[in-house]
Design a protein around this motif. Structure first.
Motif, PDB file in Angstrom:
ATOM      1  N   THR A 298       0.825  -1.211   0.000  1.00  0.00           N
ATOM      2  CA  THR A 298       0.000   0.000   0.000  1.00  0.00           C
ATOM      3  C   THR A 298       0.860   1.263   0.000  1.00  0.00           C
ATOM      4  OG1 THR A 298      -1.656  -1.218   1.239  1.00  0.00           O
ATOM      5  CG2 THR A 298      -1.897   1.160   1.197  1.00  0.00           C
ATOM      6  N   GLY A 299       0.483   2.212  -0.851  1.00  0.00           N
ATOM      7  CA  GLY A 299       1.170   3.500  -0.904  1.00  0.00           C
ATOM      8  C   GLY A 299       2.352   3.557  -1.854  1.00  0.00           C
ATOM      9  N   GLU A 300       2.738   2.449  -2.445  1.00  0.00           N
ATOM     10  CA  GLU A 300       3.889   2.446  -3.354  1.00  0.00           C
ATOM     11  C   GLU A 300       3.533   3.073  -4.698  1.00  0.00           C
ATOM     12  OE1 GLU A 300       7.164  -0.694  -3.460  1.00  0.00           O
ATOM     13  OE2 GLU A 300       5.425  -1.843  -2.786  1.00  0.00           O
ATOM     14  N   VAL A 301       4.580   3.500  -5.401  1.00  0.00           N
ATOM     15  CA  VAL A 301       4.418   4.099  -6.727  1.00  0.00           C
ATOM     16  C   VAL A 301       4.704   3.037  -7.783  1.00  0.00           C
ATOM     17  CG1 VAL A 301       5.282   5.864  -8.312  1.00  0.00           C
ATOM     18  CG2 VAL A 301       5.069   6.374  -5.881  1.00  0.00           C
ATOM     19  N   VAL A 302       3.780   2.895  -8.722  1.00  0.00           N
ATOM     20  CA  VAL A 302       3.961   1.952  -9.827  1.00  0.00           C
ATOM     21  C   VAL A 302       4.426   2.743 -11.039  1.00  0.00           C
ATOM     22  CG1 VAL A 302       2.839   0.255 -11.315  1.00  0.00           C
ATOM     23  CG2 VAL A 302       2.136   0.466  -8.936  1.00  0.00           C
ATOM     24  N   SER A 303       5.686   2.559 -11.409  1.00  0.00           N
ATOM     25  CA  SER A 303       6.237   3.230 -12.585  1.00  0.00           C
ATOM     26  C   SER A 303       6.974   2.194 -13.429  1.00  0.00           C
ATOM     27  CB  SER A 303       7.201   4.342 -12.162  1.00  0.00           C
ATOM     28  OG  SER A 303       8.331   3.785 -11.528  1.00  0.00           O
ATOM     29  N   TYR A 304       7.439   2.631 -14.581  1.00  0.00           N
ATOM     30  CA  TYR A 304       8.171   1.726 -15.476  1.00  0.00           C
ATOM     31  C   TYR A 304       9.391   1.143 -14.761  1.00  0.00           C
ATOM     32  CZ  TYR A 304      10.119  -0.096 -19.801  1.00  0.00           C
ATOM     33  OH  TYR A 304      10.614  -0.933 -20.773  1.00  0.00           O
ATOM     34  N   GLU A 305      10.095   1.983 -14.021  1.00  0.00           N
ATOM     35  CA  GLU A 305      11.316   1.555 -13.333  1.00  0.00           C
ATOM     36  C   GLU A 305      11.021   0.527 -12.238  1.00  0.00           C
ATOM     37  OE1 GLU A 305      10.555   4.863 -13.840  1.00  0.00           O
ATOM     38  OE2 GLU A 305      11.906   5.055 -15.557  1.00  0.00           O
ATOM     39  N   THR A 306       9.947   0.764 -11.459  1.00  0.00           N
ATOM     40  CA  THR A 306       9.631  -0.177 -10.379  1.00  0.00           C
ATOM     41  C   THR A 306       9.116  -1.503 -10.931  1.00  0.00           C
ATOM     42  OG1 THR A 306       7.404   0.739 -10.107  1.00  0.00           O
ATOM     43  CG2 THR A 306       9.139   1.646  -8.705  1.00  0.00           C
ATOM     44  N   LEU A 307       8.378  -1.442 -12.037  1.00  0.00           N
ATOM     45  CA  LEU A 307       7.915  -2.679 -12.673  1.00  0.00           C
ATOM     46  C   LEU A 307       9.102  -3.504 -13.163  1.00  0.00           C
ATOM     47  CD1 LEU A 307       4.898  -1.380 -14.781  1.00  0.00           C
ATOM     48  CD2 LEU A 307       4.756  -2.931 -12.847  1.00  0.00           C
ATOM     49  N   LEU A 308      10.091  -2.816 -13.717  1.00  0.00           N
ATOM     50  CA  LEU A 308      11.305  -3.480 -14.202  1.00  0.00           C
ATOM     51  C   LEU A 308      12.087  -4.077 -13.035  1.00  0.00           C
ATOM     52  CD1 LEU A 308      12.353  -3.688 -17.114  1.00  0.00           C
ATOM     53  CD2 LEU A 308      13.866  -1.783 -16.630  1.00  0.00           C
ATOM     54  N   ALA A 309      12.190  -3.328 -11.948  1.00  0.00           N
ATOM     55  CA  ALA A 309      12.939  -3.785 -10.774  1.00  0.00           C
ATOM     56  C   ALA A 309      12.280  -5.000 -10.113  1.00  0.00           C
ATOM     57  CB  ALA A 309      13.061  -2.651  -9.767  1.00  0.00           C
ATOM     58  N   LYS A 310      10.958  -5.045 -10.136  1.00  0.00           N
ATOM     59  CA  LYS A 310      10.241  -6.159  -9.508  1.00  0.00           C
ATOM     60  C   LYS A 310      10.057  -7.348 -10.452  1.00  0.00           C
ATOM     61  CE  LYS A 310       7.818  -3.274  -6.183  1.00  0.00           C
ATOM     62  NZ  LYS A 310       8.066  -3.837  -4.875  1.00  0.00           N
ATOM     63  N   GLY A 311      10.552  -7.220 -11.676  1.00  0.00           N
ATOM     64  CA  GLY A 311      10.517  -8.336 -12.622  1.00  0.00           C
ATOM     65  C   GLY A 311       9.172  -8.568 -13.288  1.00  0.00           C
ATOM     66  N   LEU A 312       8.308  -7.566 -13.280  1.00  0.00           N
ATOM     67  CA  LEU A 312       7.001  -7.726 -13.919  1.00  0.00           C
ATOM     68  C   LEU A 312       7.059  -7.474 -15.423  1.00  0.00           C
ATOM     69  CD1 LEU A 312       4.704  -6.081 -11.236  1.00  0.00           C
ATOM     70  CD2 LEU A 312       4.811  -8.483 -11.842  1.00  0.00           C
ATOM     71  N   ILE A 313       8.058  -6.726 -15.858  1.00  0.00           N
ATOM     72  CA  ILE A 313       8.270  -6.511 -17.291  1.00  0.00           C
ATOM     73  C   ILE A 313       9.718  -6.824 -17.613  1.00  0.00           C
ATOM     74  CG2 ILE A 313       6.419  -4.843 -17.647  1.00  0.00           C
ATOM     75  CD1 ILE A 313       8.475  -2.616 -17.355  1.00  0.00           C
TER      76      ILE A 313
END
Length: 145
Positions: free
Chosen positions: A86-101
């Protein structure tokens, strides 16, 4: 051991097969090309059928390639639910870091699954149903170009 004393392991180097050098050589007379004809004398291009209209020209053309087509990497709400708190920012960089893209393509968020966490979305493309689902739980969508 010195460089000039190195030798190849016996059997590791195979000699090139010399064709057309007599019967005893194994590939004499016709040199593995069969009997007389066009393919014995020279090669024929791929798809050539001896003057008959080739298959690729007999079959009708179908469809087209859209030059404006954009291929998206898709991320579902269920993925955001599992990987973000909760409260986190979903951006291109965070998606890449978490392995979703993985690839360097644009991202689109789709509404598969449910979302219960308030997230801040900084992705330019979302489906309409994903947008309503994010806003329903109190999340914010920041427009990014």
């Amino acid at each position: 051991m010195e460089l000039h004393t190195l030798k190849a392991t016996p059997g590791s180097r195979k000699a090139k097969h010399r064709v057309g050098r007599g019967h005893a050589a194994g590939k004499g007379k016709q040199a593995g090309r069969g009997q007389s004809g066009q393919t014995k004398r020279s090669t024929v291009r791929l798809g050539f059928e001896g003057g008959q209209l080739p298959l690729f020209r007999r079959i009708p053309k179908r469809g087209f390639n859209n030059v404006n087509h954009v291929e998206y990497q898709t991320v579902n709400l269920v993925d955001l639910e599992n990987k973000y708190s909760t409260g986190e920012v979903v951006s291109y960089e965070t998606l890449l870091a978490k392995g979703l893209i993985k690839r360097n393509l644009p991202v689109k968020i789709l509404a598969k699954g449910t979302l219960t966490k308030k997230l801040t979305i900084e992705i330019p493309t979302l489906s309409q149903s994903a947008k309503t689902a994010i806003e329903k739980v109190g999340g914010t969508i920041i427009e990014v170009k």
